[in-house]
Scaffold this active site. Structure first.
Site, PDB file in Angstrom:
ATOM      1  N   ASP A  90      40.297  46.237  34.088  1.00 39.80           N
ATOM      2  CA  ASP A  90      41.438  46.913  33.470  1.00 39.80           C
ATOM      3  C   ASP A  90      42.098  47.865  34.474  1.00 39.80           C
ATOM      4  O   ASP A  90      41.621  48.046  35.586  1.00 39.80           O
ATOM      5  CB  ASP A  90      40.994  47.668  32.213  1.00 39.80           C
ATOM      6  N   HIS A 105      35.980  42.882  40.926  1.00 42.36           N
ATOM      7  CA  HIS A 105      35.969  41.716  40.030  1.00 42.36           C
ATOM      8  C   HIS A 105      37.370  41.283  39.607  1.00 42.36           C
ATOM      9  O   HIS A 105      37.518  40.513  38.652  1.00 42.36           O
ATOM     10  CB  HIS A 105      35.119  42.009  38.790  1.00 42.36           C
TER      11      HIS A 105
END
Length: 231
Positions: A90, A105
């Site tokens: 996010d 990631h």
């Protein structure tokens, strides 16, 4: 030159903003097994399901807000050279004001080519649909590292860990490798903390601070900004 601080964050930080983690999903999300929506094999089998999975996660990210831990981490930039290394996909660190964030990631708010990993695009819309193509004519996919794919920026992150004088690890179980292995590269002399609700094993040289990130991290940040050690 400002003192370097490395902040290493995991899903527990985002969870305190209401974002579910893979672990508390119980292995399922929208009736799909994780291996079906977070692997190259799942993408090849059913790209529509994968896009739907990440479209819903992206909507959740957009609805979430940075919490006190995100804001406290950003506040450290007033005094320190801060590098945020996150396992989270996010953008809550950026929205809280952190200016140097490394996503090992990937980033859910971006798309990339399914044939050329170097072609990455900021999303103008919160969804990726079948038929949306990169400039090479391949289907766009989420810019997220799936199981079986290489974690990003590892050499750069190793360099930051090995040169930081202060390190705080927040909201990560330290069980997802290779990213979890970064803590082993911390300098012996560095001031090091692990903030978590629970810890199966505290890395050597780290002090364990039990508690919610939104409570403990602002305390650590305040102490550091005021020239004190957290107690």
């Amino acid at each position: 030159m400002a003192e370097k601080v490395v902040v290493f964050t995991g899903a527990g930080v985002s969870a305190e903003s209401g974002l579910k983690t893979f672990r508390d999903m119980g292995g399922l999300w929208n009736e799909y097994a994780i291996e079906d929506v977070a692997s190259p094999e799942g993408w090849r089998r059913n790209p529509s399901a994968v896009l739907s999975f990440y479209n819903e996660r992206r909507q959740a990210v957009l609805a979430a807000q940075p919490n006190a831990a995100h804001r406290a981490i950003a506040s450290l930039e007033a005094k320190f050279d801060v590098v945020v290394i996150t396992q989270n996909i996010d953008d809550l660190h950026e929205r809280a004001g952190s200016t140097n964030v490394i996503h090992v990631h990937g980033e859910i708010m971006k798309a990339r080519s399914s044939v050329d990993p170097s072609l990455i695009y900021m999303l103008a819309n919160p969804t990726i649909q079948l038929g949306e193509l990169c400039e090479k004519g391949s289907q766009l996919r989420p810019d997220v590292v799936w199981f079986g794919e290489d974690v990003r920026f590892m050499e750069e992150c190793l360099g930051h860990f090995s040169t930081a004088s202060r390190i705080i690890t927040v909201g990560t179980s330290l069980t997802v490798y290779p990213a979890a292995g970064l803590v082993k590269k911390a300098r012996f002399s560095a001031e090091k903390y692990l903030v978590s609700l629970e810890a199966q094993k505290v890395p050597y040289g780290f002090r364990f601070l039990r508690g919610a990130a939104a409570t403990v991290v602002p305390h650590v940040a305040t102490c550091w900004l005021e020239g004190r050690k957290p107690v």
